[in-house]
Design a protein around this motif. Structure first.
Motif, mmCIF file in Angstrom:
data_model
loop_
_atom_site.group_PDB
_atom_site.id
_atom_site.type_symbol
_atom_site.label_atom_id
_atom_site.label_comp_id
_atom_site.label_asym_id
_atom_site.label_seq_id
_atom_site.Cartn_x
_atom_site.Cartn_y
_atom_site.Cartn_z
ATOM 1 N N ARG A 34 0.868 -1.185 0.000
ATOM 2 C CA ARG A 34 0.000 0.000 0.000
ATOM 3 C C ARG A 34 0.901 1.230 0.000
ATOM 4 N N SER A 35 0.471 2.263 -0.696
ATOM 5 C CA SER A 35 1.321 3.439 -0.881
ATOM 6 C C SER A 35 1.634 4.160 0.430
ATOM 7 N N THR A 36 0.748 4.099 1.413
ATOM 8 C CA THR A 36 1.013 4.751 2.697
ATOM 9 C C THR A 36 2.241 4.134 3.359
ATOM 10 N N LEU A 37 2.405 2.825 3.242
ATOM 11 C CA LEU A 37 3.591 2.188 3.819
ATOM 12 C C LEU A 37 4.855 2.665 3.117
ATOM 13 N N LEU A 38 4.816 2.726 1.795
ATOM 14 C CA LEU A 38 5.991 3.199 1.057
ATOM 15 C C LEU A 38 6.366 4.618 1.468
ATOM 16 N N ARG A 39 5.372 5.456 1.657
ATOM 17 C CA ARG A 39 5.627 6.845 2.064
ATOM 18 C C ARG A 39 6.204 6.941 3.465
ATOM 19 N N ALA A 40 6.034 5.870 4.248
ATOM 20 C CA ALA A 40 6.593 5.840 5.603
ATOM 21 C C ALA A 40 7.929 5.095 5.649
ATOM 22 N N GLY A 41 8.426 4.662 4.491
ATOM 23 C CA GLY A 41 9.707 3.963 4.446
ATOM 24 C C GLY A 41 9.611 2.469 4.693
ATOM 25 N N ILE A 42 8.412 1.927 4.597
ATOM 26 C CA ILE A 42 8.195 0.491 4.812
ATOM 27 C C ILE A 42 8.008 -0.159 3.450
ATOM 28 N N ASN A 43 8.771 -1.219 3.187
ATOM 29 C CA ASN A 43 8.590 -1.919 1.921
ATOM 30 C C ASN A 43 8.071 -3.324 2.173
ATOM 31 N N VAL A 44 7.209 -3.773 1.264
ATOM 32 C CA VAL A 44 6.627 -5.107 1.292
ATOM 33 C C VAL A 44 7.157 -5.819 0.053
ATOM 34 N N TYR A 45 7.971 -6.830 0.274
ATOM 35 C CA TYR A 45 8.566 -7.594 -0.825
ATOM 36 C C TYR A 45 7.716 -8.827 -1.071
ATOM 37 N N THR A 46 7.374 -9.047 -2.334
ATOM 38 C CA THR A 46 6.409 -10.095 -2.663
ATOM 39 C C THR A 46 6.931 -10.980 -3.787
ATOM 40 N N ALA A 47 6.166 -12.019 -4.068
ATOM 41 C CA ALA A 47 6.466 -12.922 -5.173
ATOM 42 C C ALA A 47 5.186 -13.111 -5.990
ATOM 43 N N LEU A 48 5.306 -13.748 -7.122
ATOM 44 C CA LEU A 48 4.160 -14.013 -7.978
ATOM 45 C C LEU A 48 3.280 -15.085 -7.357
ATOM 46 N N GLY A 59 -3.897 -21.476 -9.258
ATOM 47 C CA GLY A 59 -4.359 -22.524 -8.365
ATOM 48 C C GLY A 59 -3.778 -22.506 -6.960
ATOM 49 N N TYR A 60 -2.931 -21.517 -6.630
ATOM 50 C CA TYR A 60 -2.397 -21.446 -5.259
ATOM 51 C C TYR A 60 -3.541 -21.238 -4.285
ATOM 52 N N ASN A 61 -3.425 -21.860 -3.123
ATOM 53 C CA ASN A 61 -4.418 -21.706 -2.082
ATOM 54 C C ASN A 61 -3.701 -21.630 -0.745
ATOM 55 N N GLY A 62 -3.867 -20.523 -0.033
ATOM 56 C CA GLY A 62 -3.235 -20.419 1.274
ATOM 57 C C GLY A 62 -3.162 -19.000 1.787
ATOM 58 N N HIS A 63 -2.459 -18.854 2.891
ATOM 59 C CA HIS A 63 -2.236 -17.551 3.500
ATOM 60 C C HIS A 63 -0.907 -17.011 2.982
ATOM 61 N N LEU A 64 -0.971 -15.952 2.226
ATOM 62 C CA LEU A 64 0.227 -15.357 1.649
ATOM 63 C C LEU A 64 1.110 -14.768 2.741
ATOM 64 N N SER A 65 2.405 -14.859 2.536
ATOM 65 C CA SER A 65 3.378 -14.254 3.444
ATOM 66 C C SER A 65 4.339 -13.405 2.623
ATOM 67 N N PHE A 66 4.649 -12.222 3.149
ATOM 68 C CA PHE A 66 5.525 -11.289 2.466
ATOM 69 C C PHE A 66 6.647 -10.854 3.405
ATOM 70 N N LEU A 67 7.781 -10.497 2.830
ATOM 71 C CA LEU A 67 8.889 -9.934 3.587
ATOM 72 C C LEU A 67 8.634 -8.435 3.740
ATOM 73 N N VAL A 68 8.688 -7.948 4.963
ATOM 74 C CA VAL A 68 8.457 -6.528 5.239
ATOM 75 C C VAL A 68 9.662 -5.980 5.985
ATOM 76 N N ILE A 69 10.182 -4.840 5.509
ATOM 77 C CA ILE A 69 11.324 -4.199 6.155
ATOM 78 C C ILE A 69 11.019 -2.718 6.351
ATOM 79 N N ASN A 70 11.272 -2.252 7.560
ATOM 80 C CA ASN A 70 11.139 -0.843 7.904
ATOM 81 C C ASN A 70 12.483 -0.183 7.585
ATOM 82 N N HIS A 71 12.511 0.651 6.557
ATOM 83 C CA HIS A 71 13.733 1.349 6.171
ATOM 84 C C HIS A 71 13.871 2.698 6.874
ATOM 85 N N GLY A 72 12.963 2.981 7.802
ATOM 86 C CA GLY A 72 13.020 4.232 8.551
ATOM 87 C C GLY A 72 14.008 4.140 9.698
#
Length: 176
Positions: free
Chosen positions: A108-122, A126-139
């Motif tokens: 979400r753009s608000t996170l980017l504006r706060a220096g937080i990045n969400v790293y994702t994959a494709l 047919g994938y089924n599950g709870h997605l997990s992303f890498l999140v890093i606070n660059h602030g």
């Protein structure tokens, strides 16, 4: 072709109306994990194996804020993300990707504006599950994010041509 709001409402019914965007669907934060690594163990991709650190669920934090207009204290449940530390953030919702679809995920753009990045994959067909992303606070200071807050957005699109469904290590059973 990107599948818009009508398709997303059909695929993901019973969601908060605020989650539906014209070209995507907002995802809400469900759990946060820290990486627990053993310094005596080598992590990586080798010999046909995936060797990754354990993900240990982070205990929820509380944020107390004073609502100045009426001097009422508000308490929020969520997590403080320390600067320059990787976290694995899992979405609340179980995601089921259609057999002829794939998905991209964006912060979400608000996170980017706060220096937080969400790293994702494709997200594969047919994938089924709870997605997990890498999140890093660059602030430079801890950043608080409330449990259930919208933090990422999925973009669903149609895939043309013959394809096979996802059958990987992270597949879950569909729960509804």
């Amino acid at each position: 072709m990107i599948n818009g709001i009508d398709y997303l409402r059909k695929m993901y019914p019973n969601r908060d109306e605020k989650d539906y965007q014209p070209s995507g669907l907002d995802l809400r934060l469900g759990k946060v994990f820290v990486l627990d690594s053993d310094e005596n163990y080598s992590y990586g991709l080798y010999g046909g194996n995936k060797r990754i650190p354990n993900h240990v669920e982070k205990k929820e934090d509380y944020l107390k804020m004073l609502d100045l207009p009426n001097d009422k204290e508000e308490v929020y449940t969520g997590w403080f993300l320390d600067p320059n530390k990787p976290y694995i953030c899992q979405v609340q919702e179980q995601i089921k990707i259609g057999e002829n679809n794939a998905q991209f995920y964006l912060p979400r753009s608000t996170l980017l504006r706060a220096g937080i990045n969400v790293y994702t994959a494709l997200g594969d067909l047919g994938y089924n599950g709870h997605l997990s992303f890498l999140v890093i606070n660059h602030g430079t200071k801890p950043f608080f994010i409330e449990k259930g807050e919208r933090f990422a957005q999925l973009v669903d699109f149609s895939v043309r041509g013959g394809s096979e469904s996802y059958d990987g290590d992270y597949q879950e059973e569909h729960n509804g």
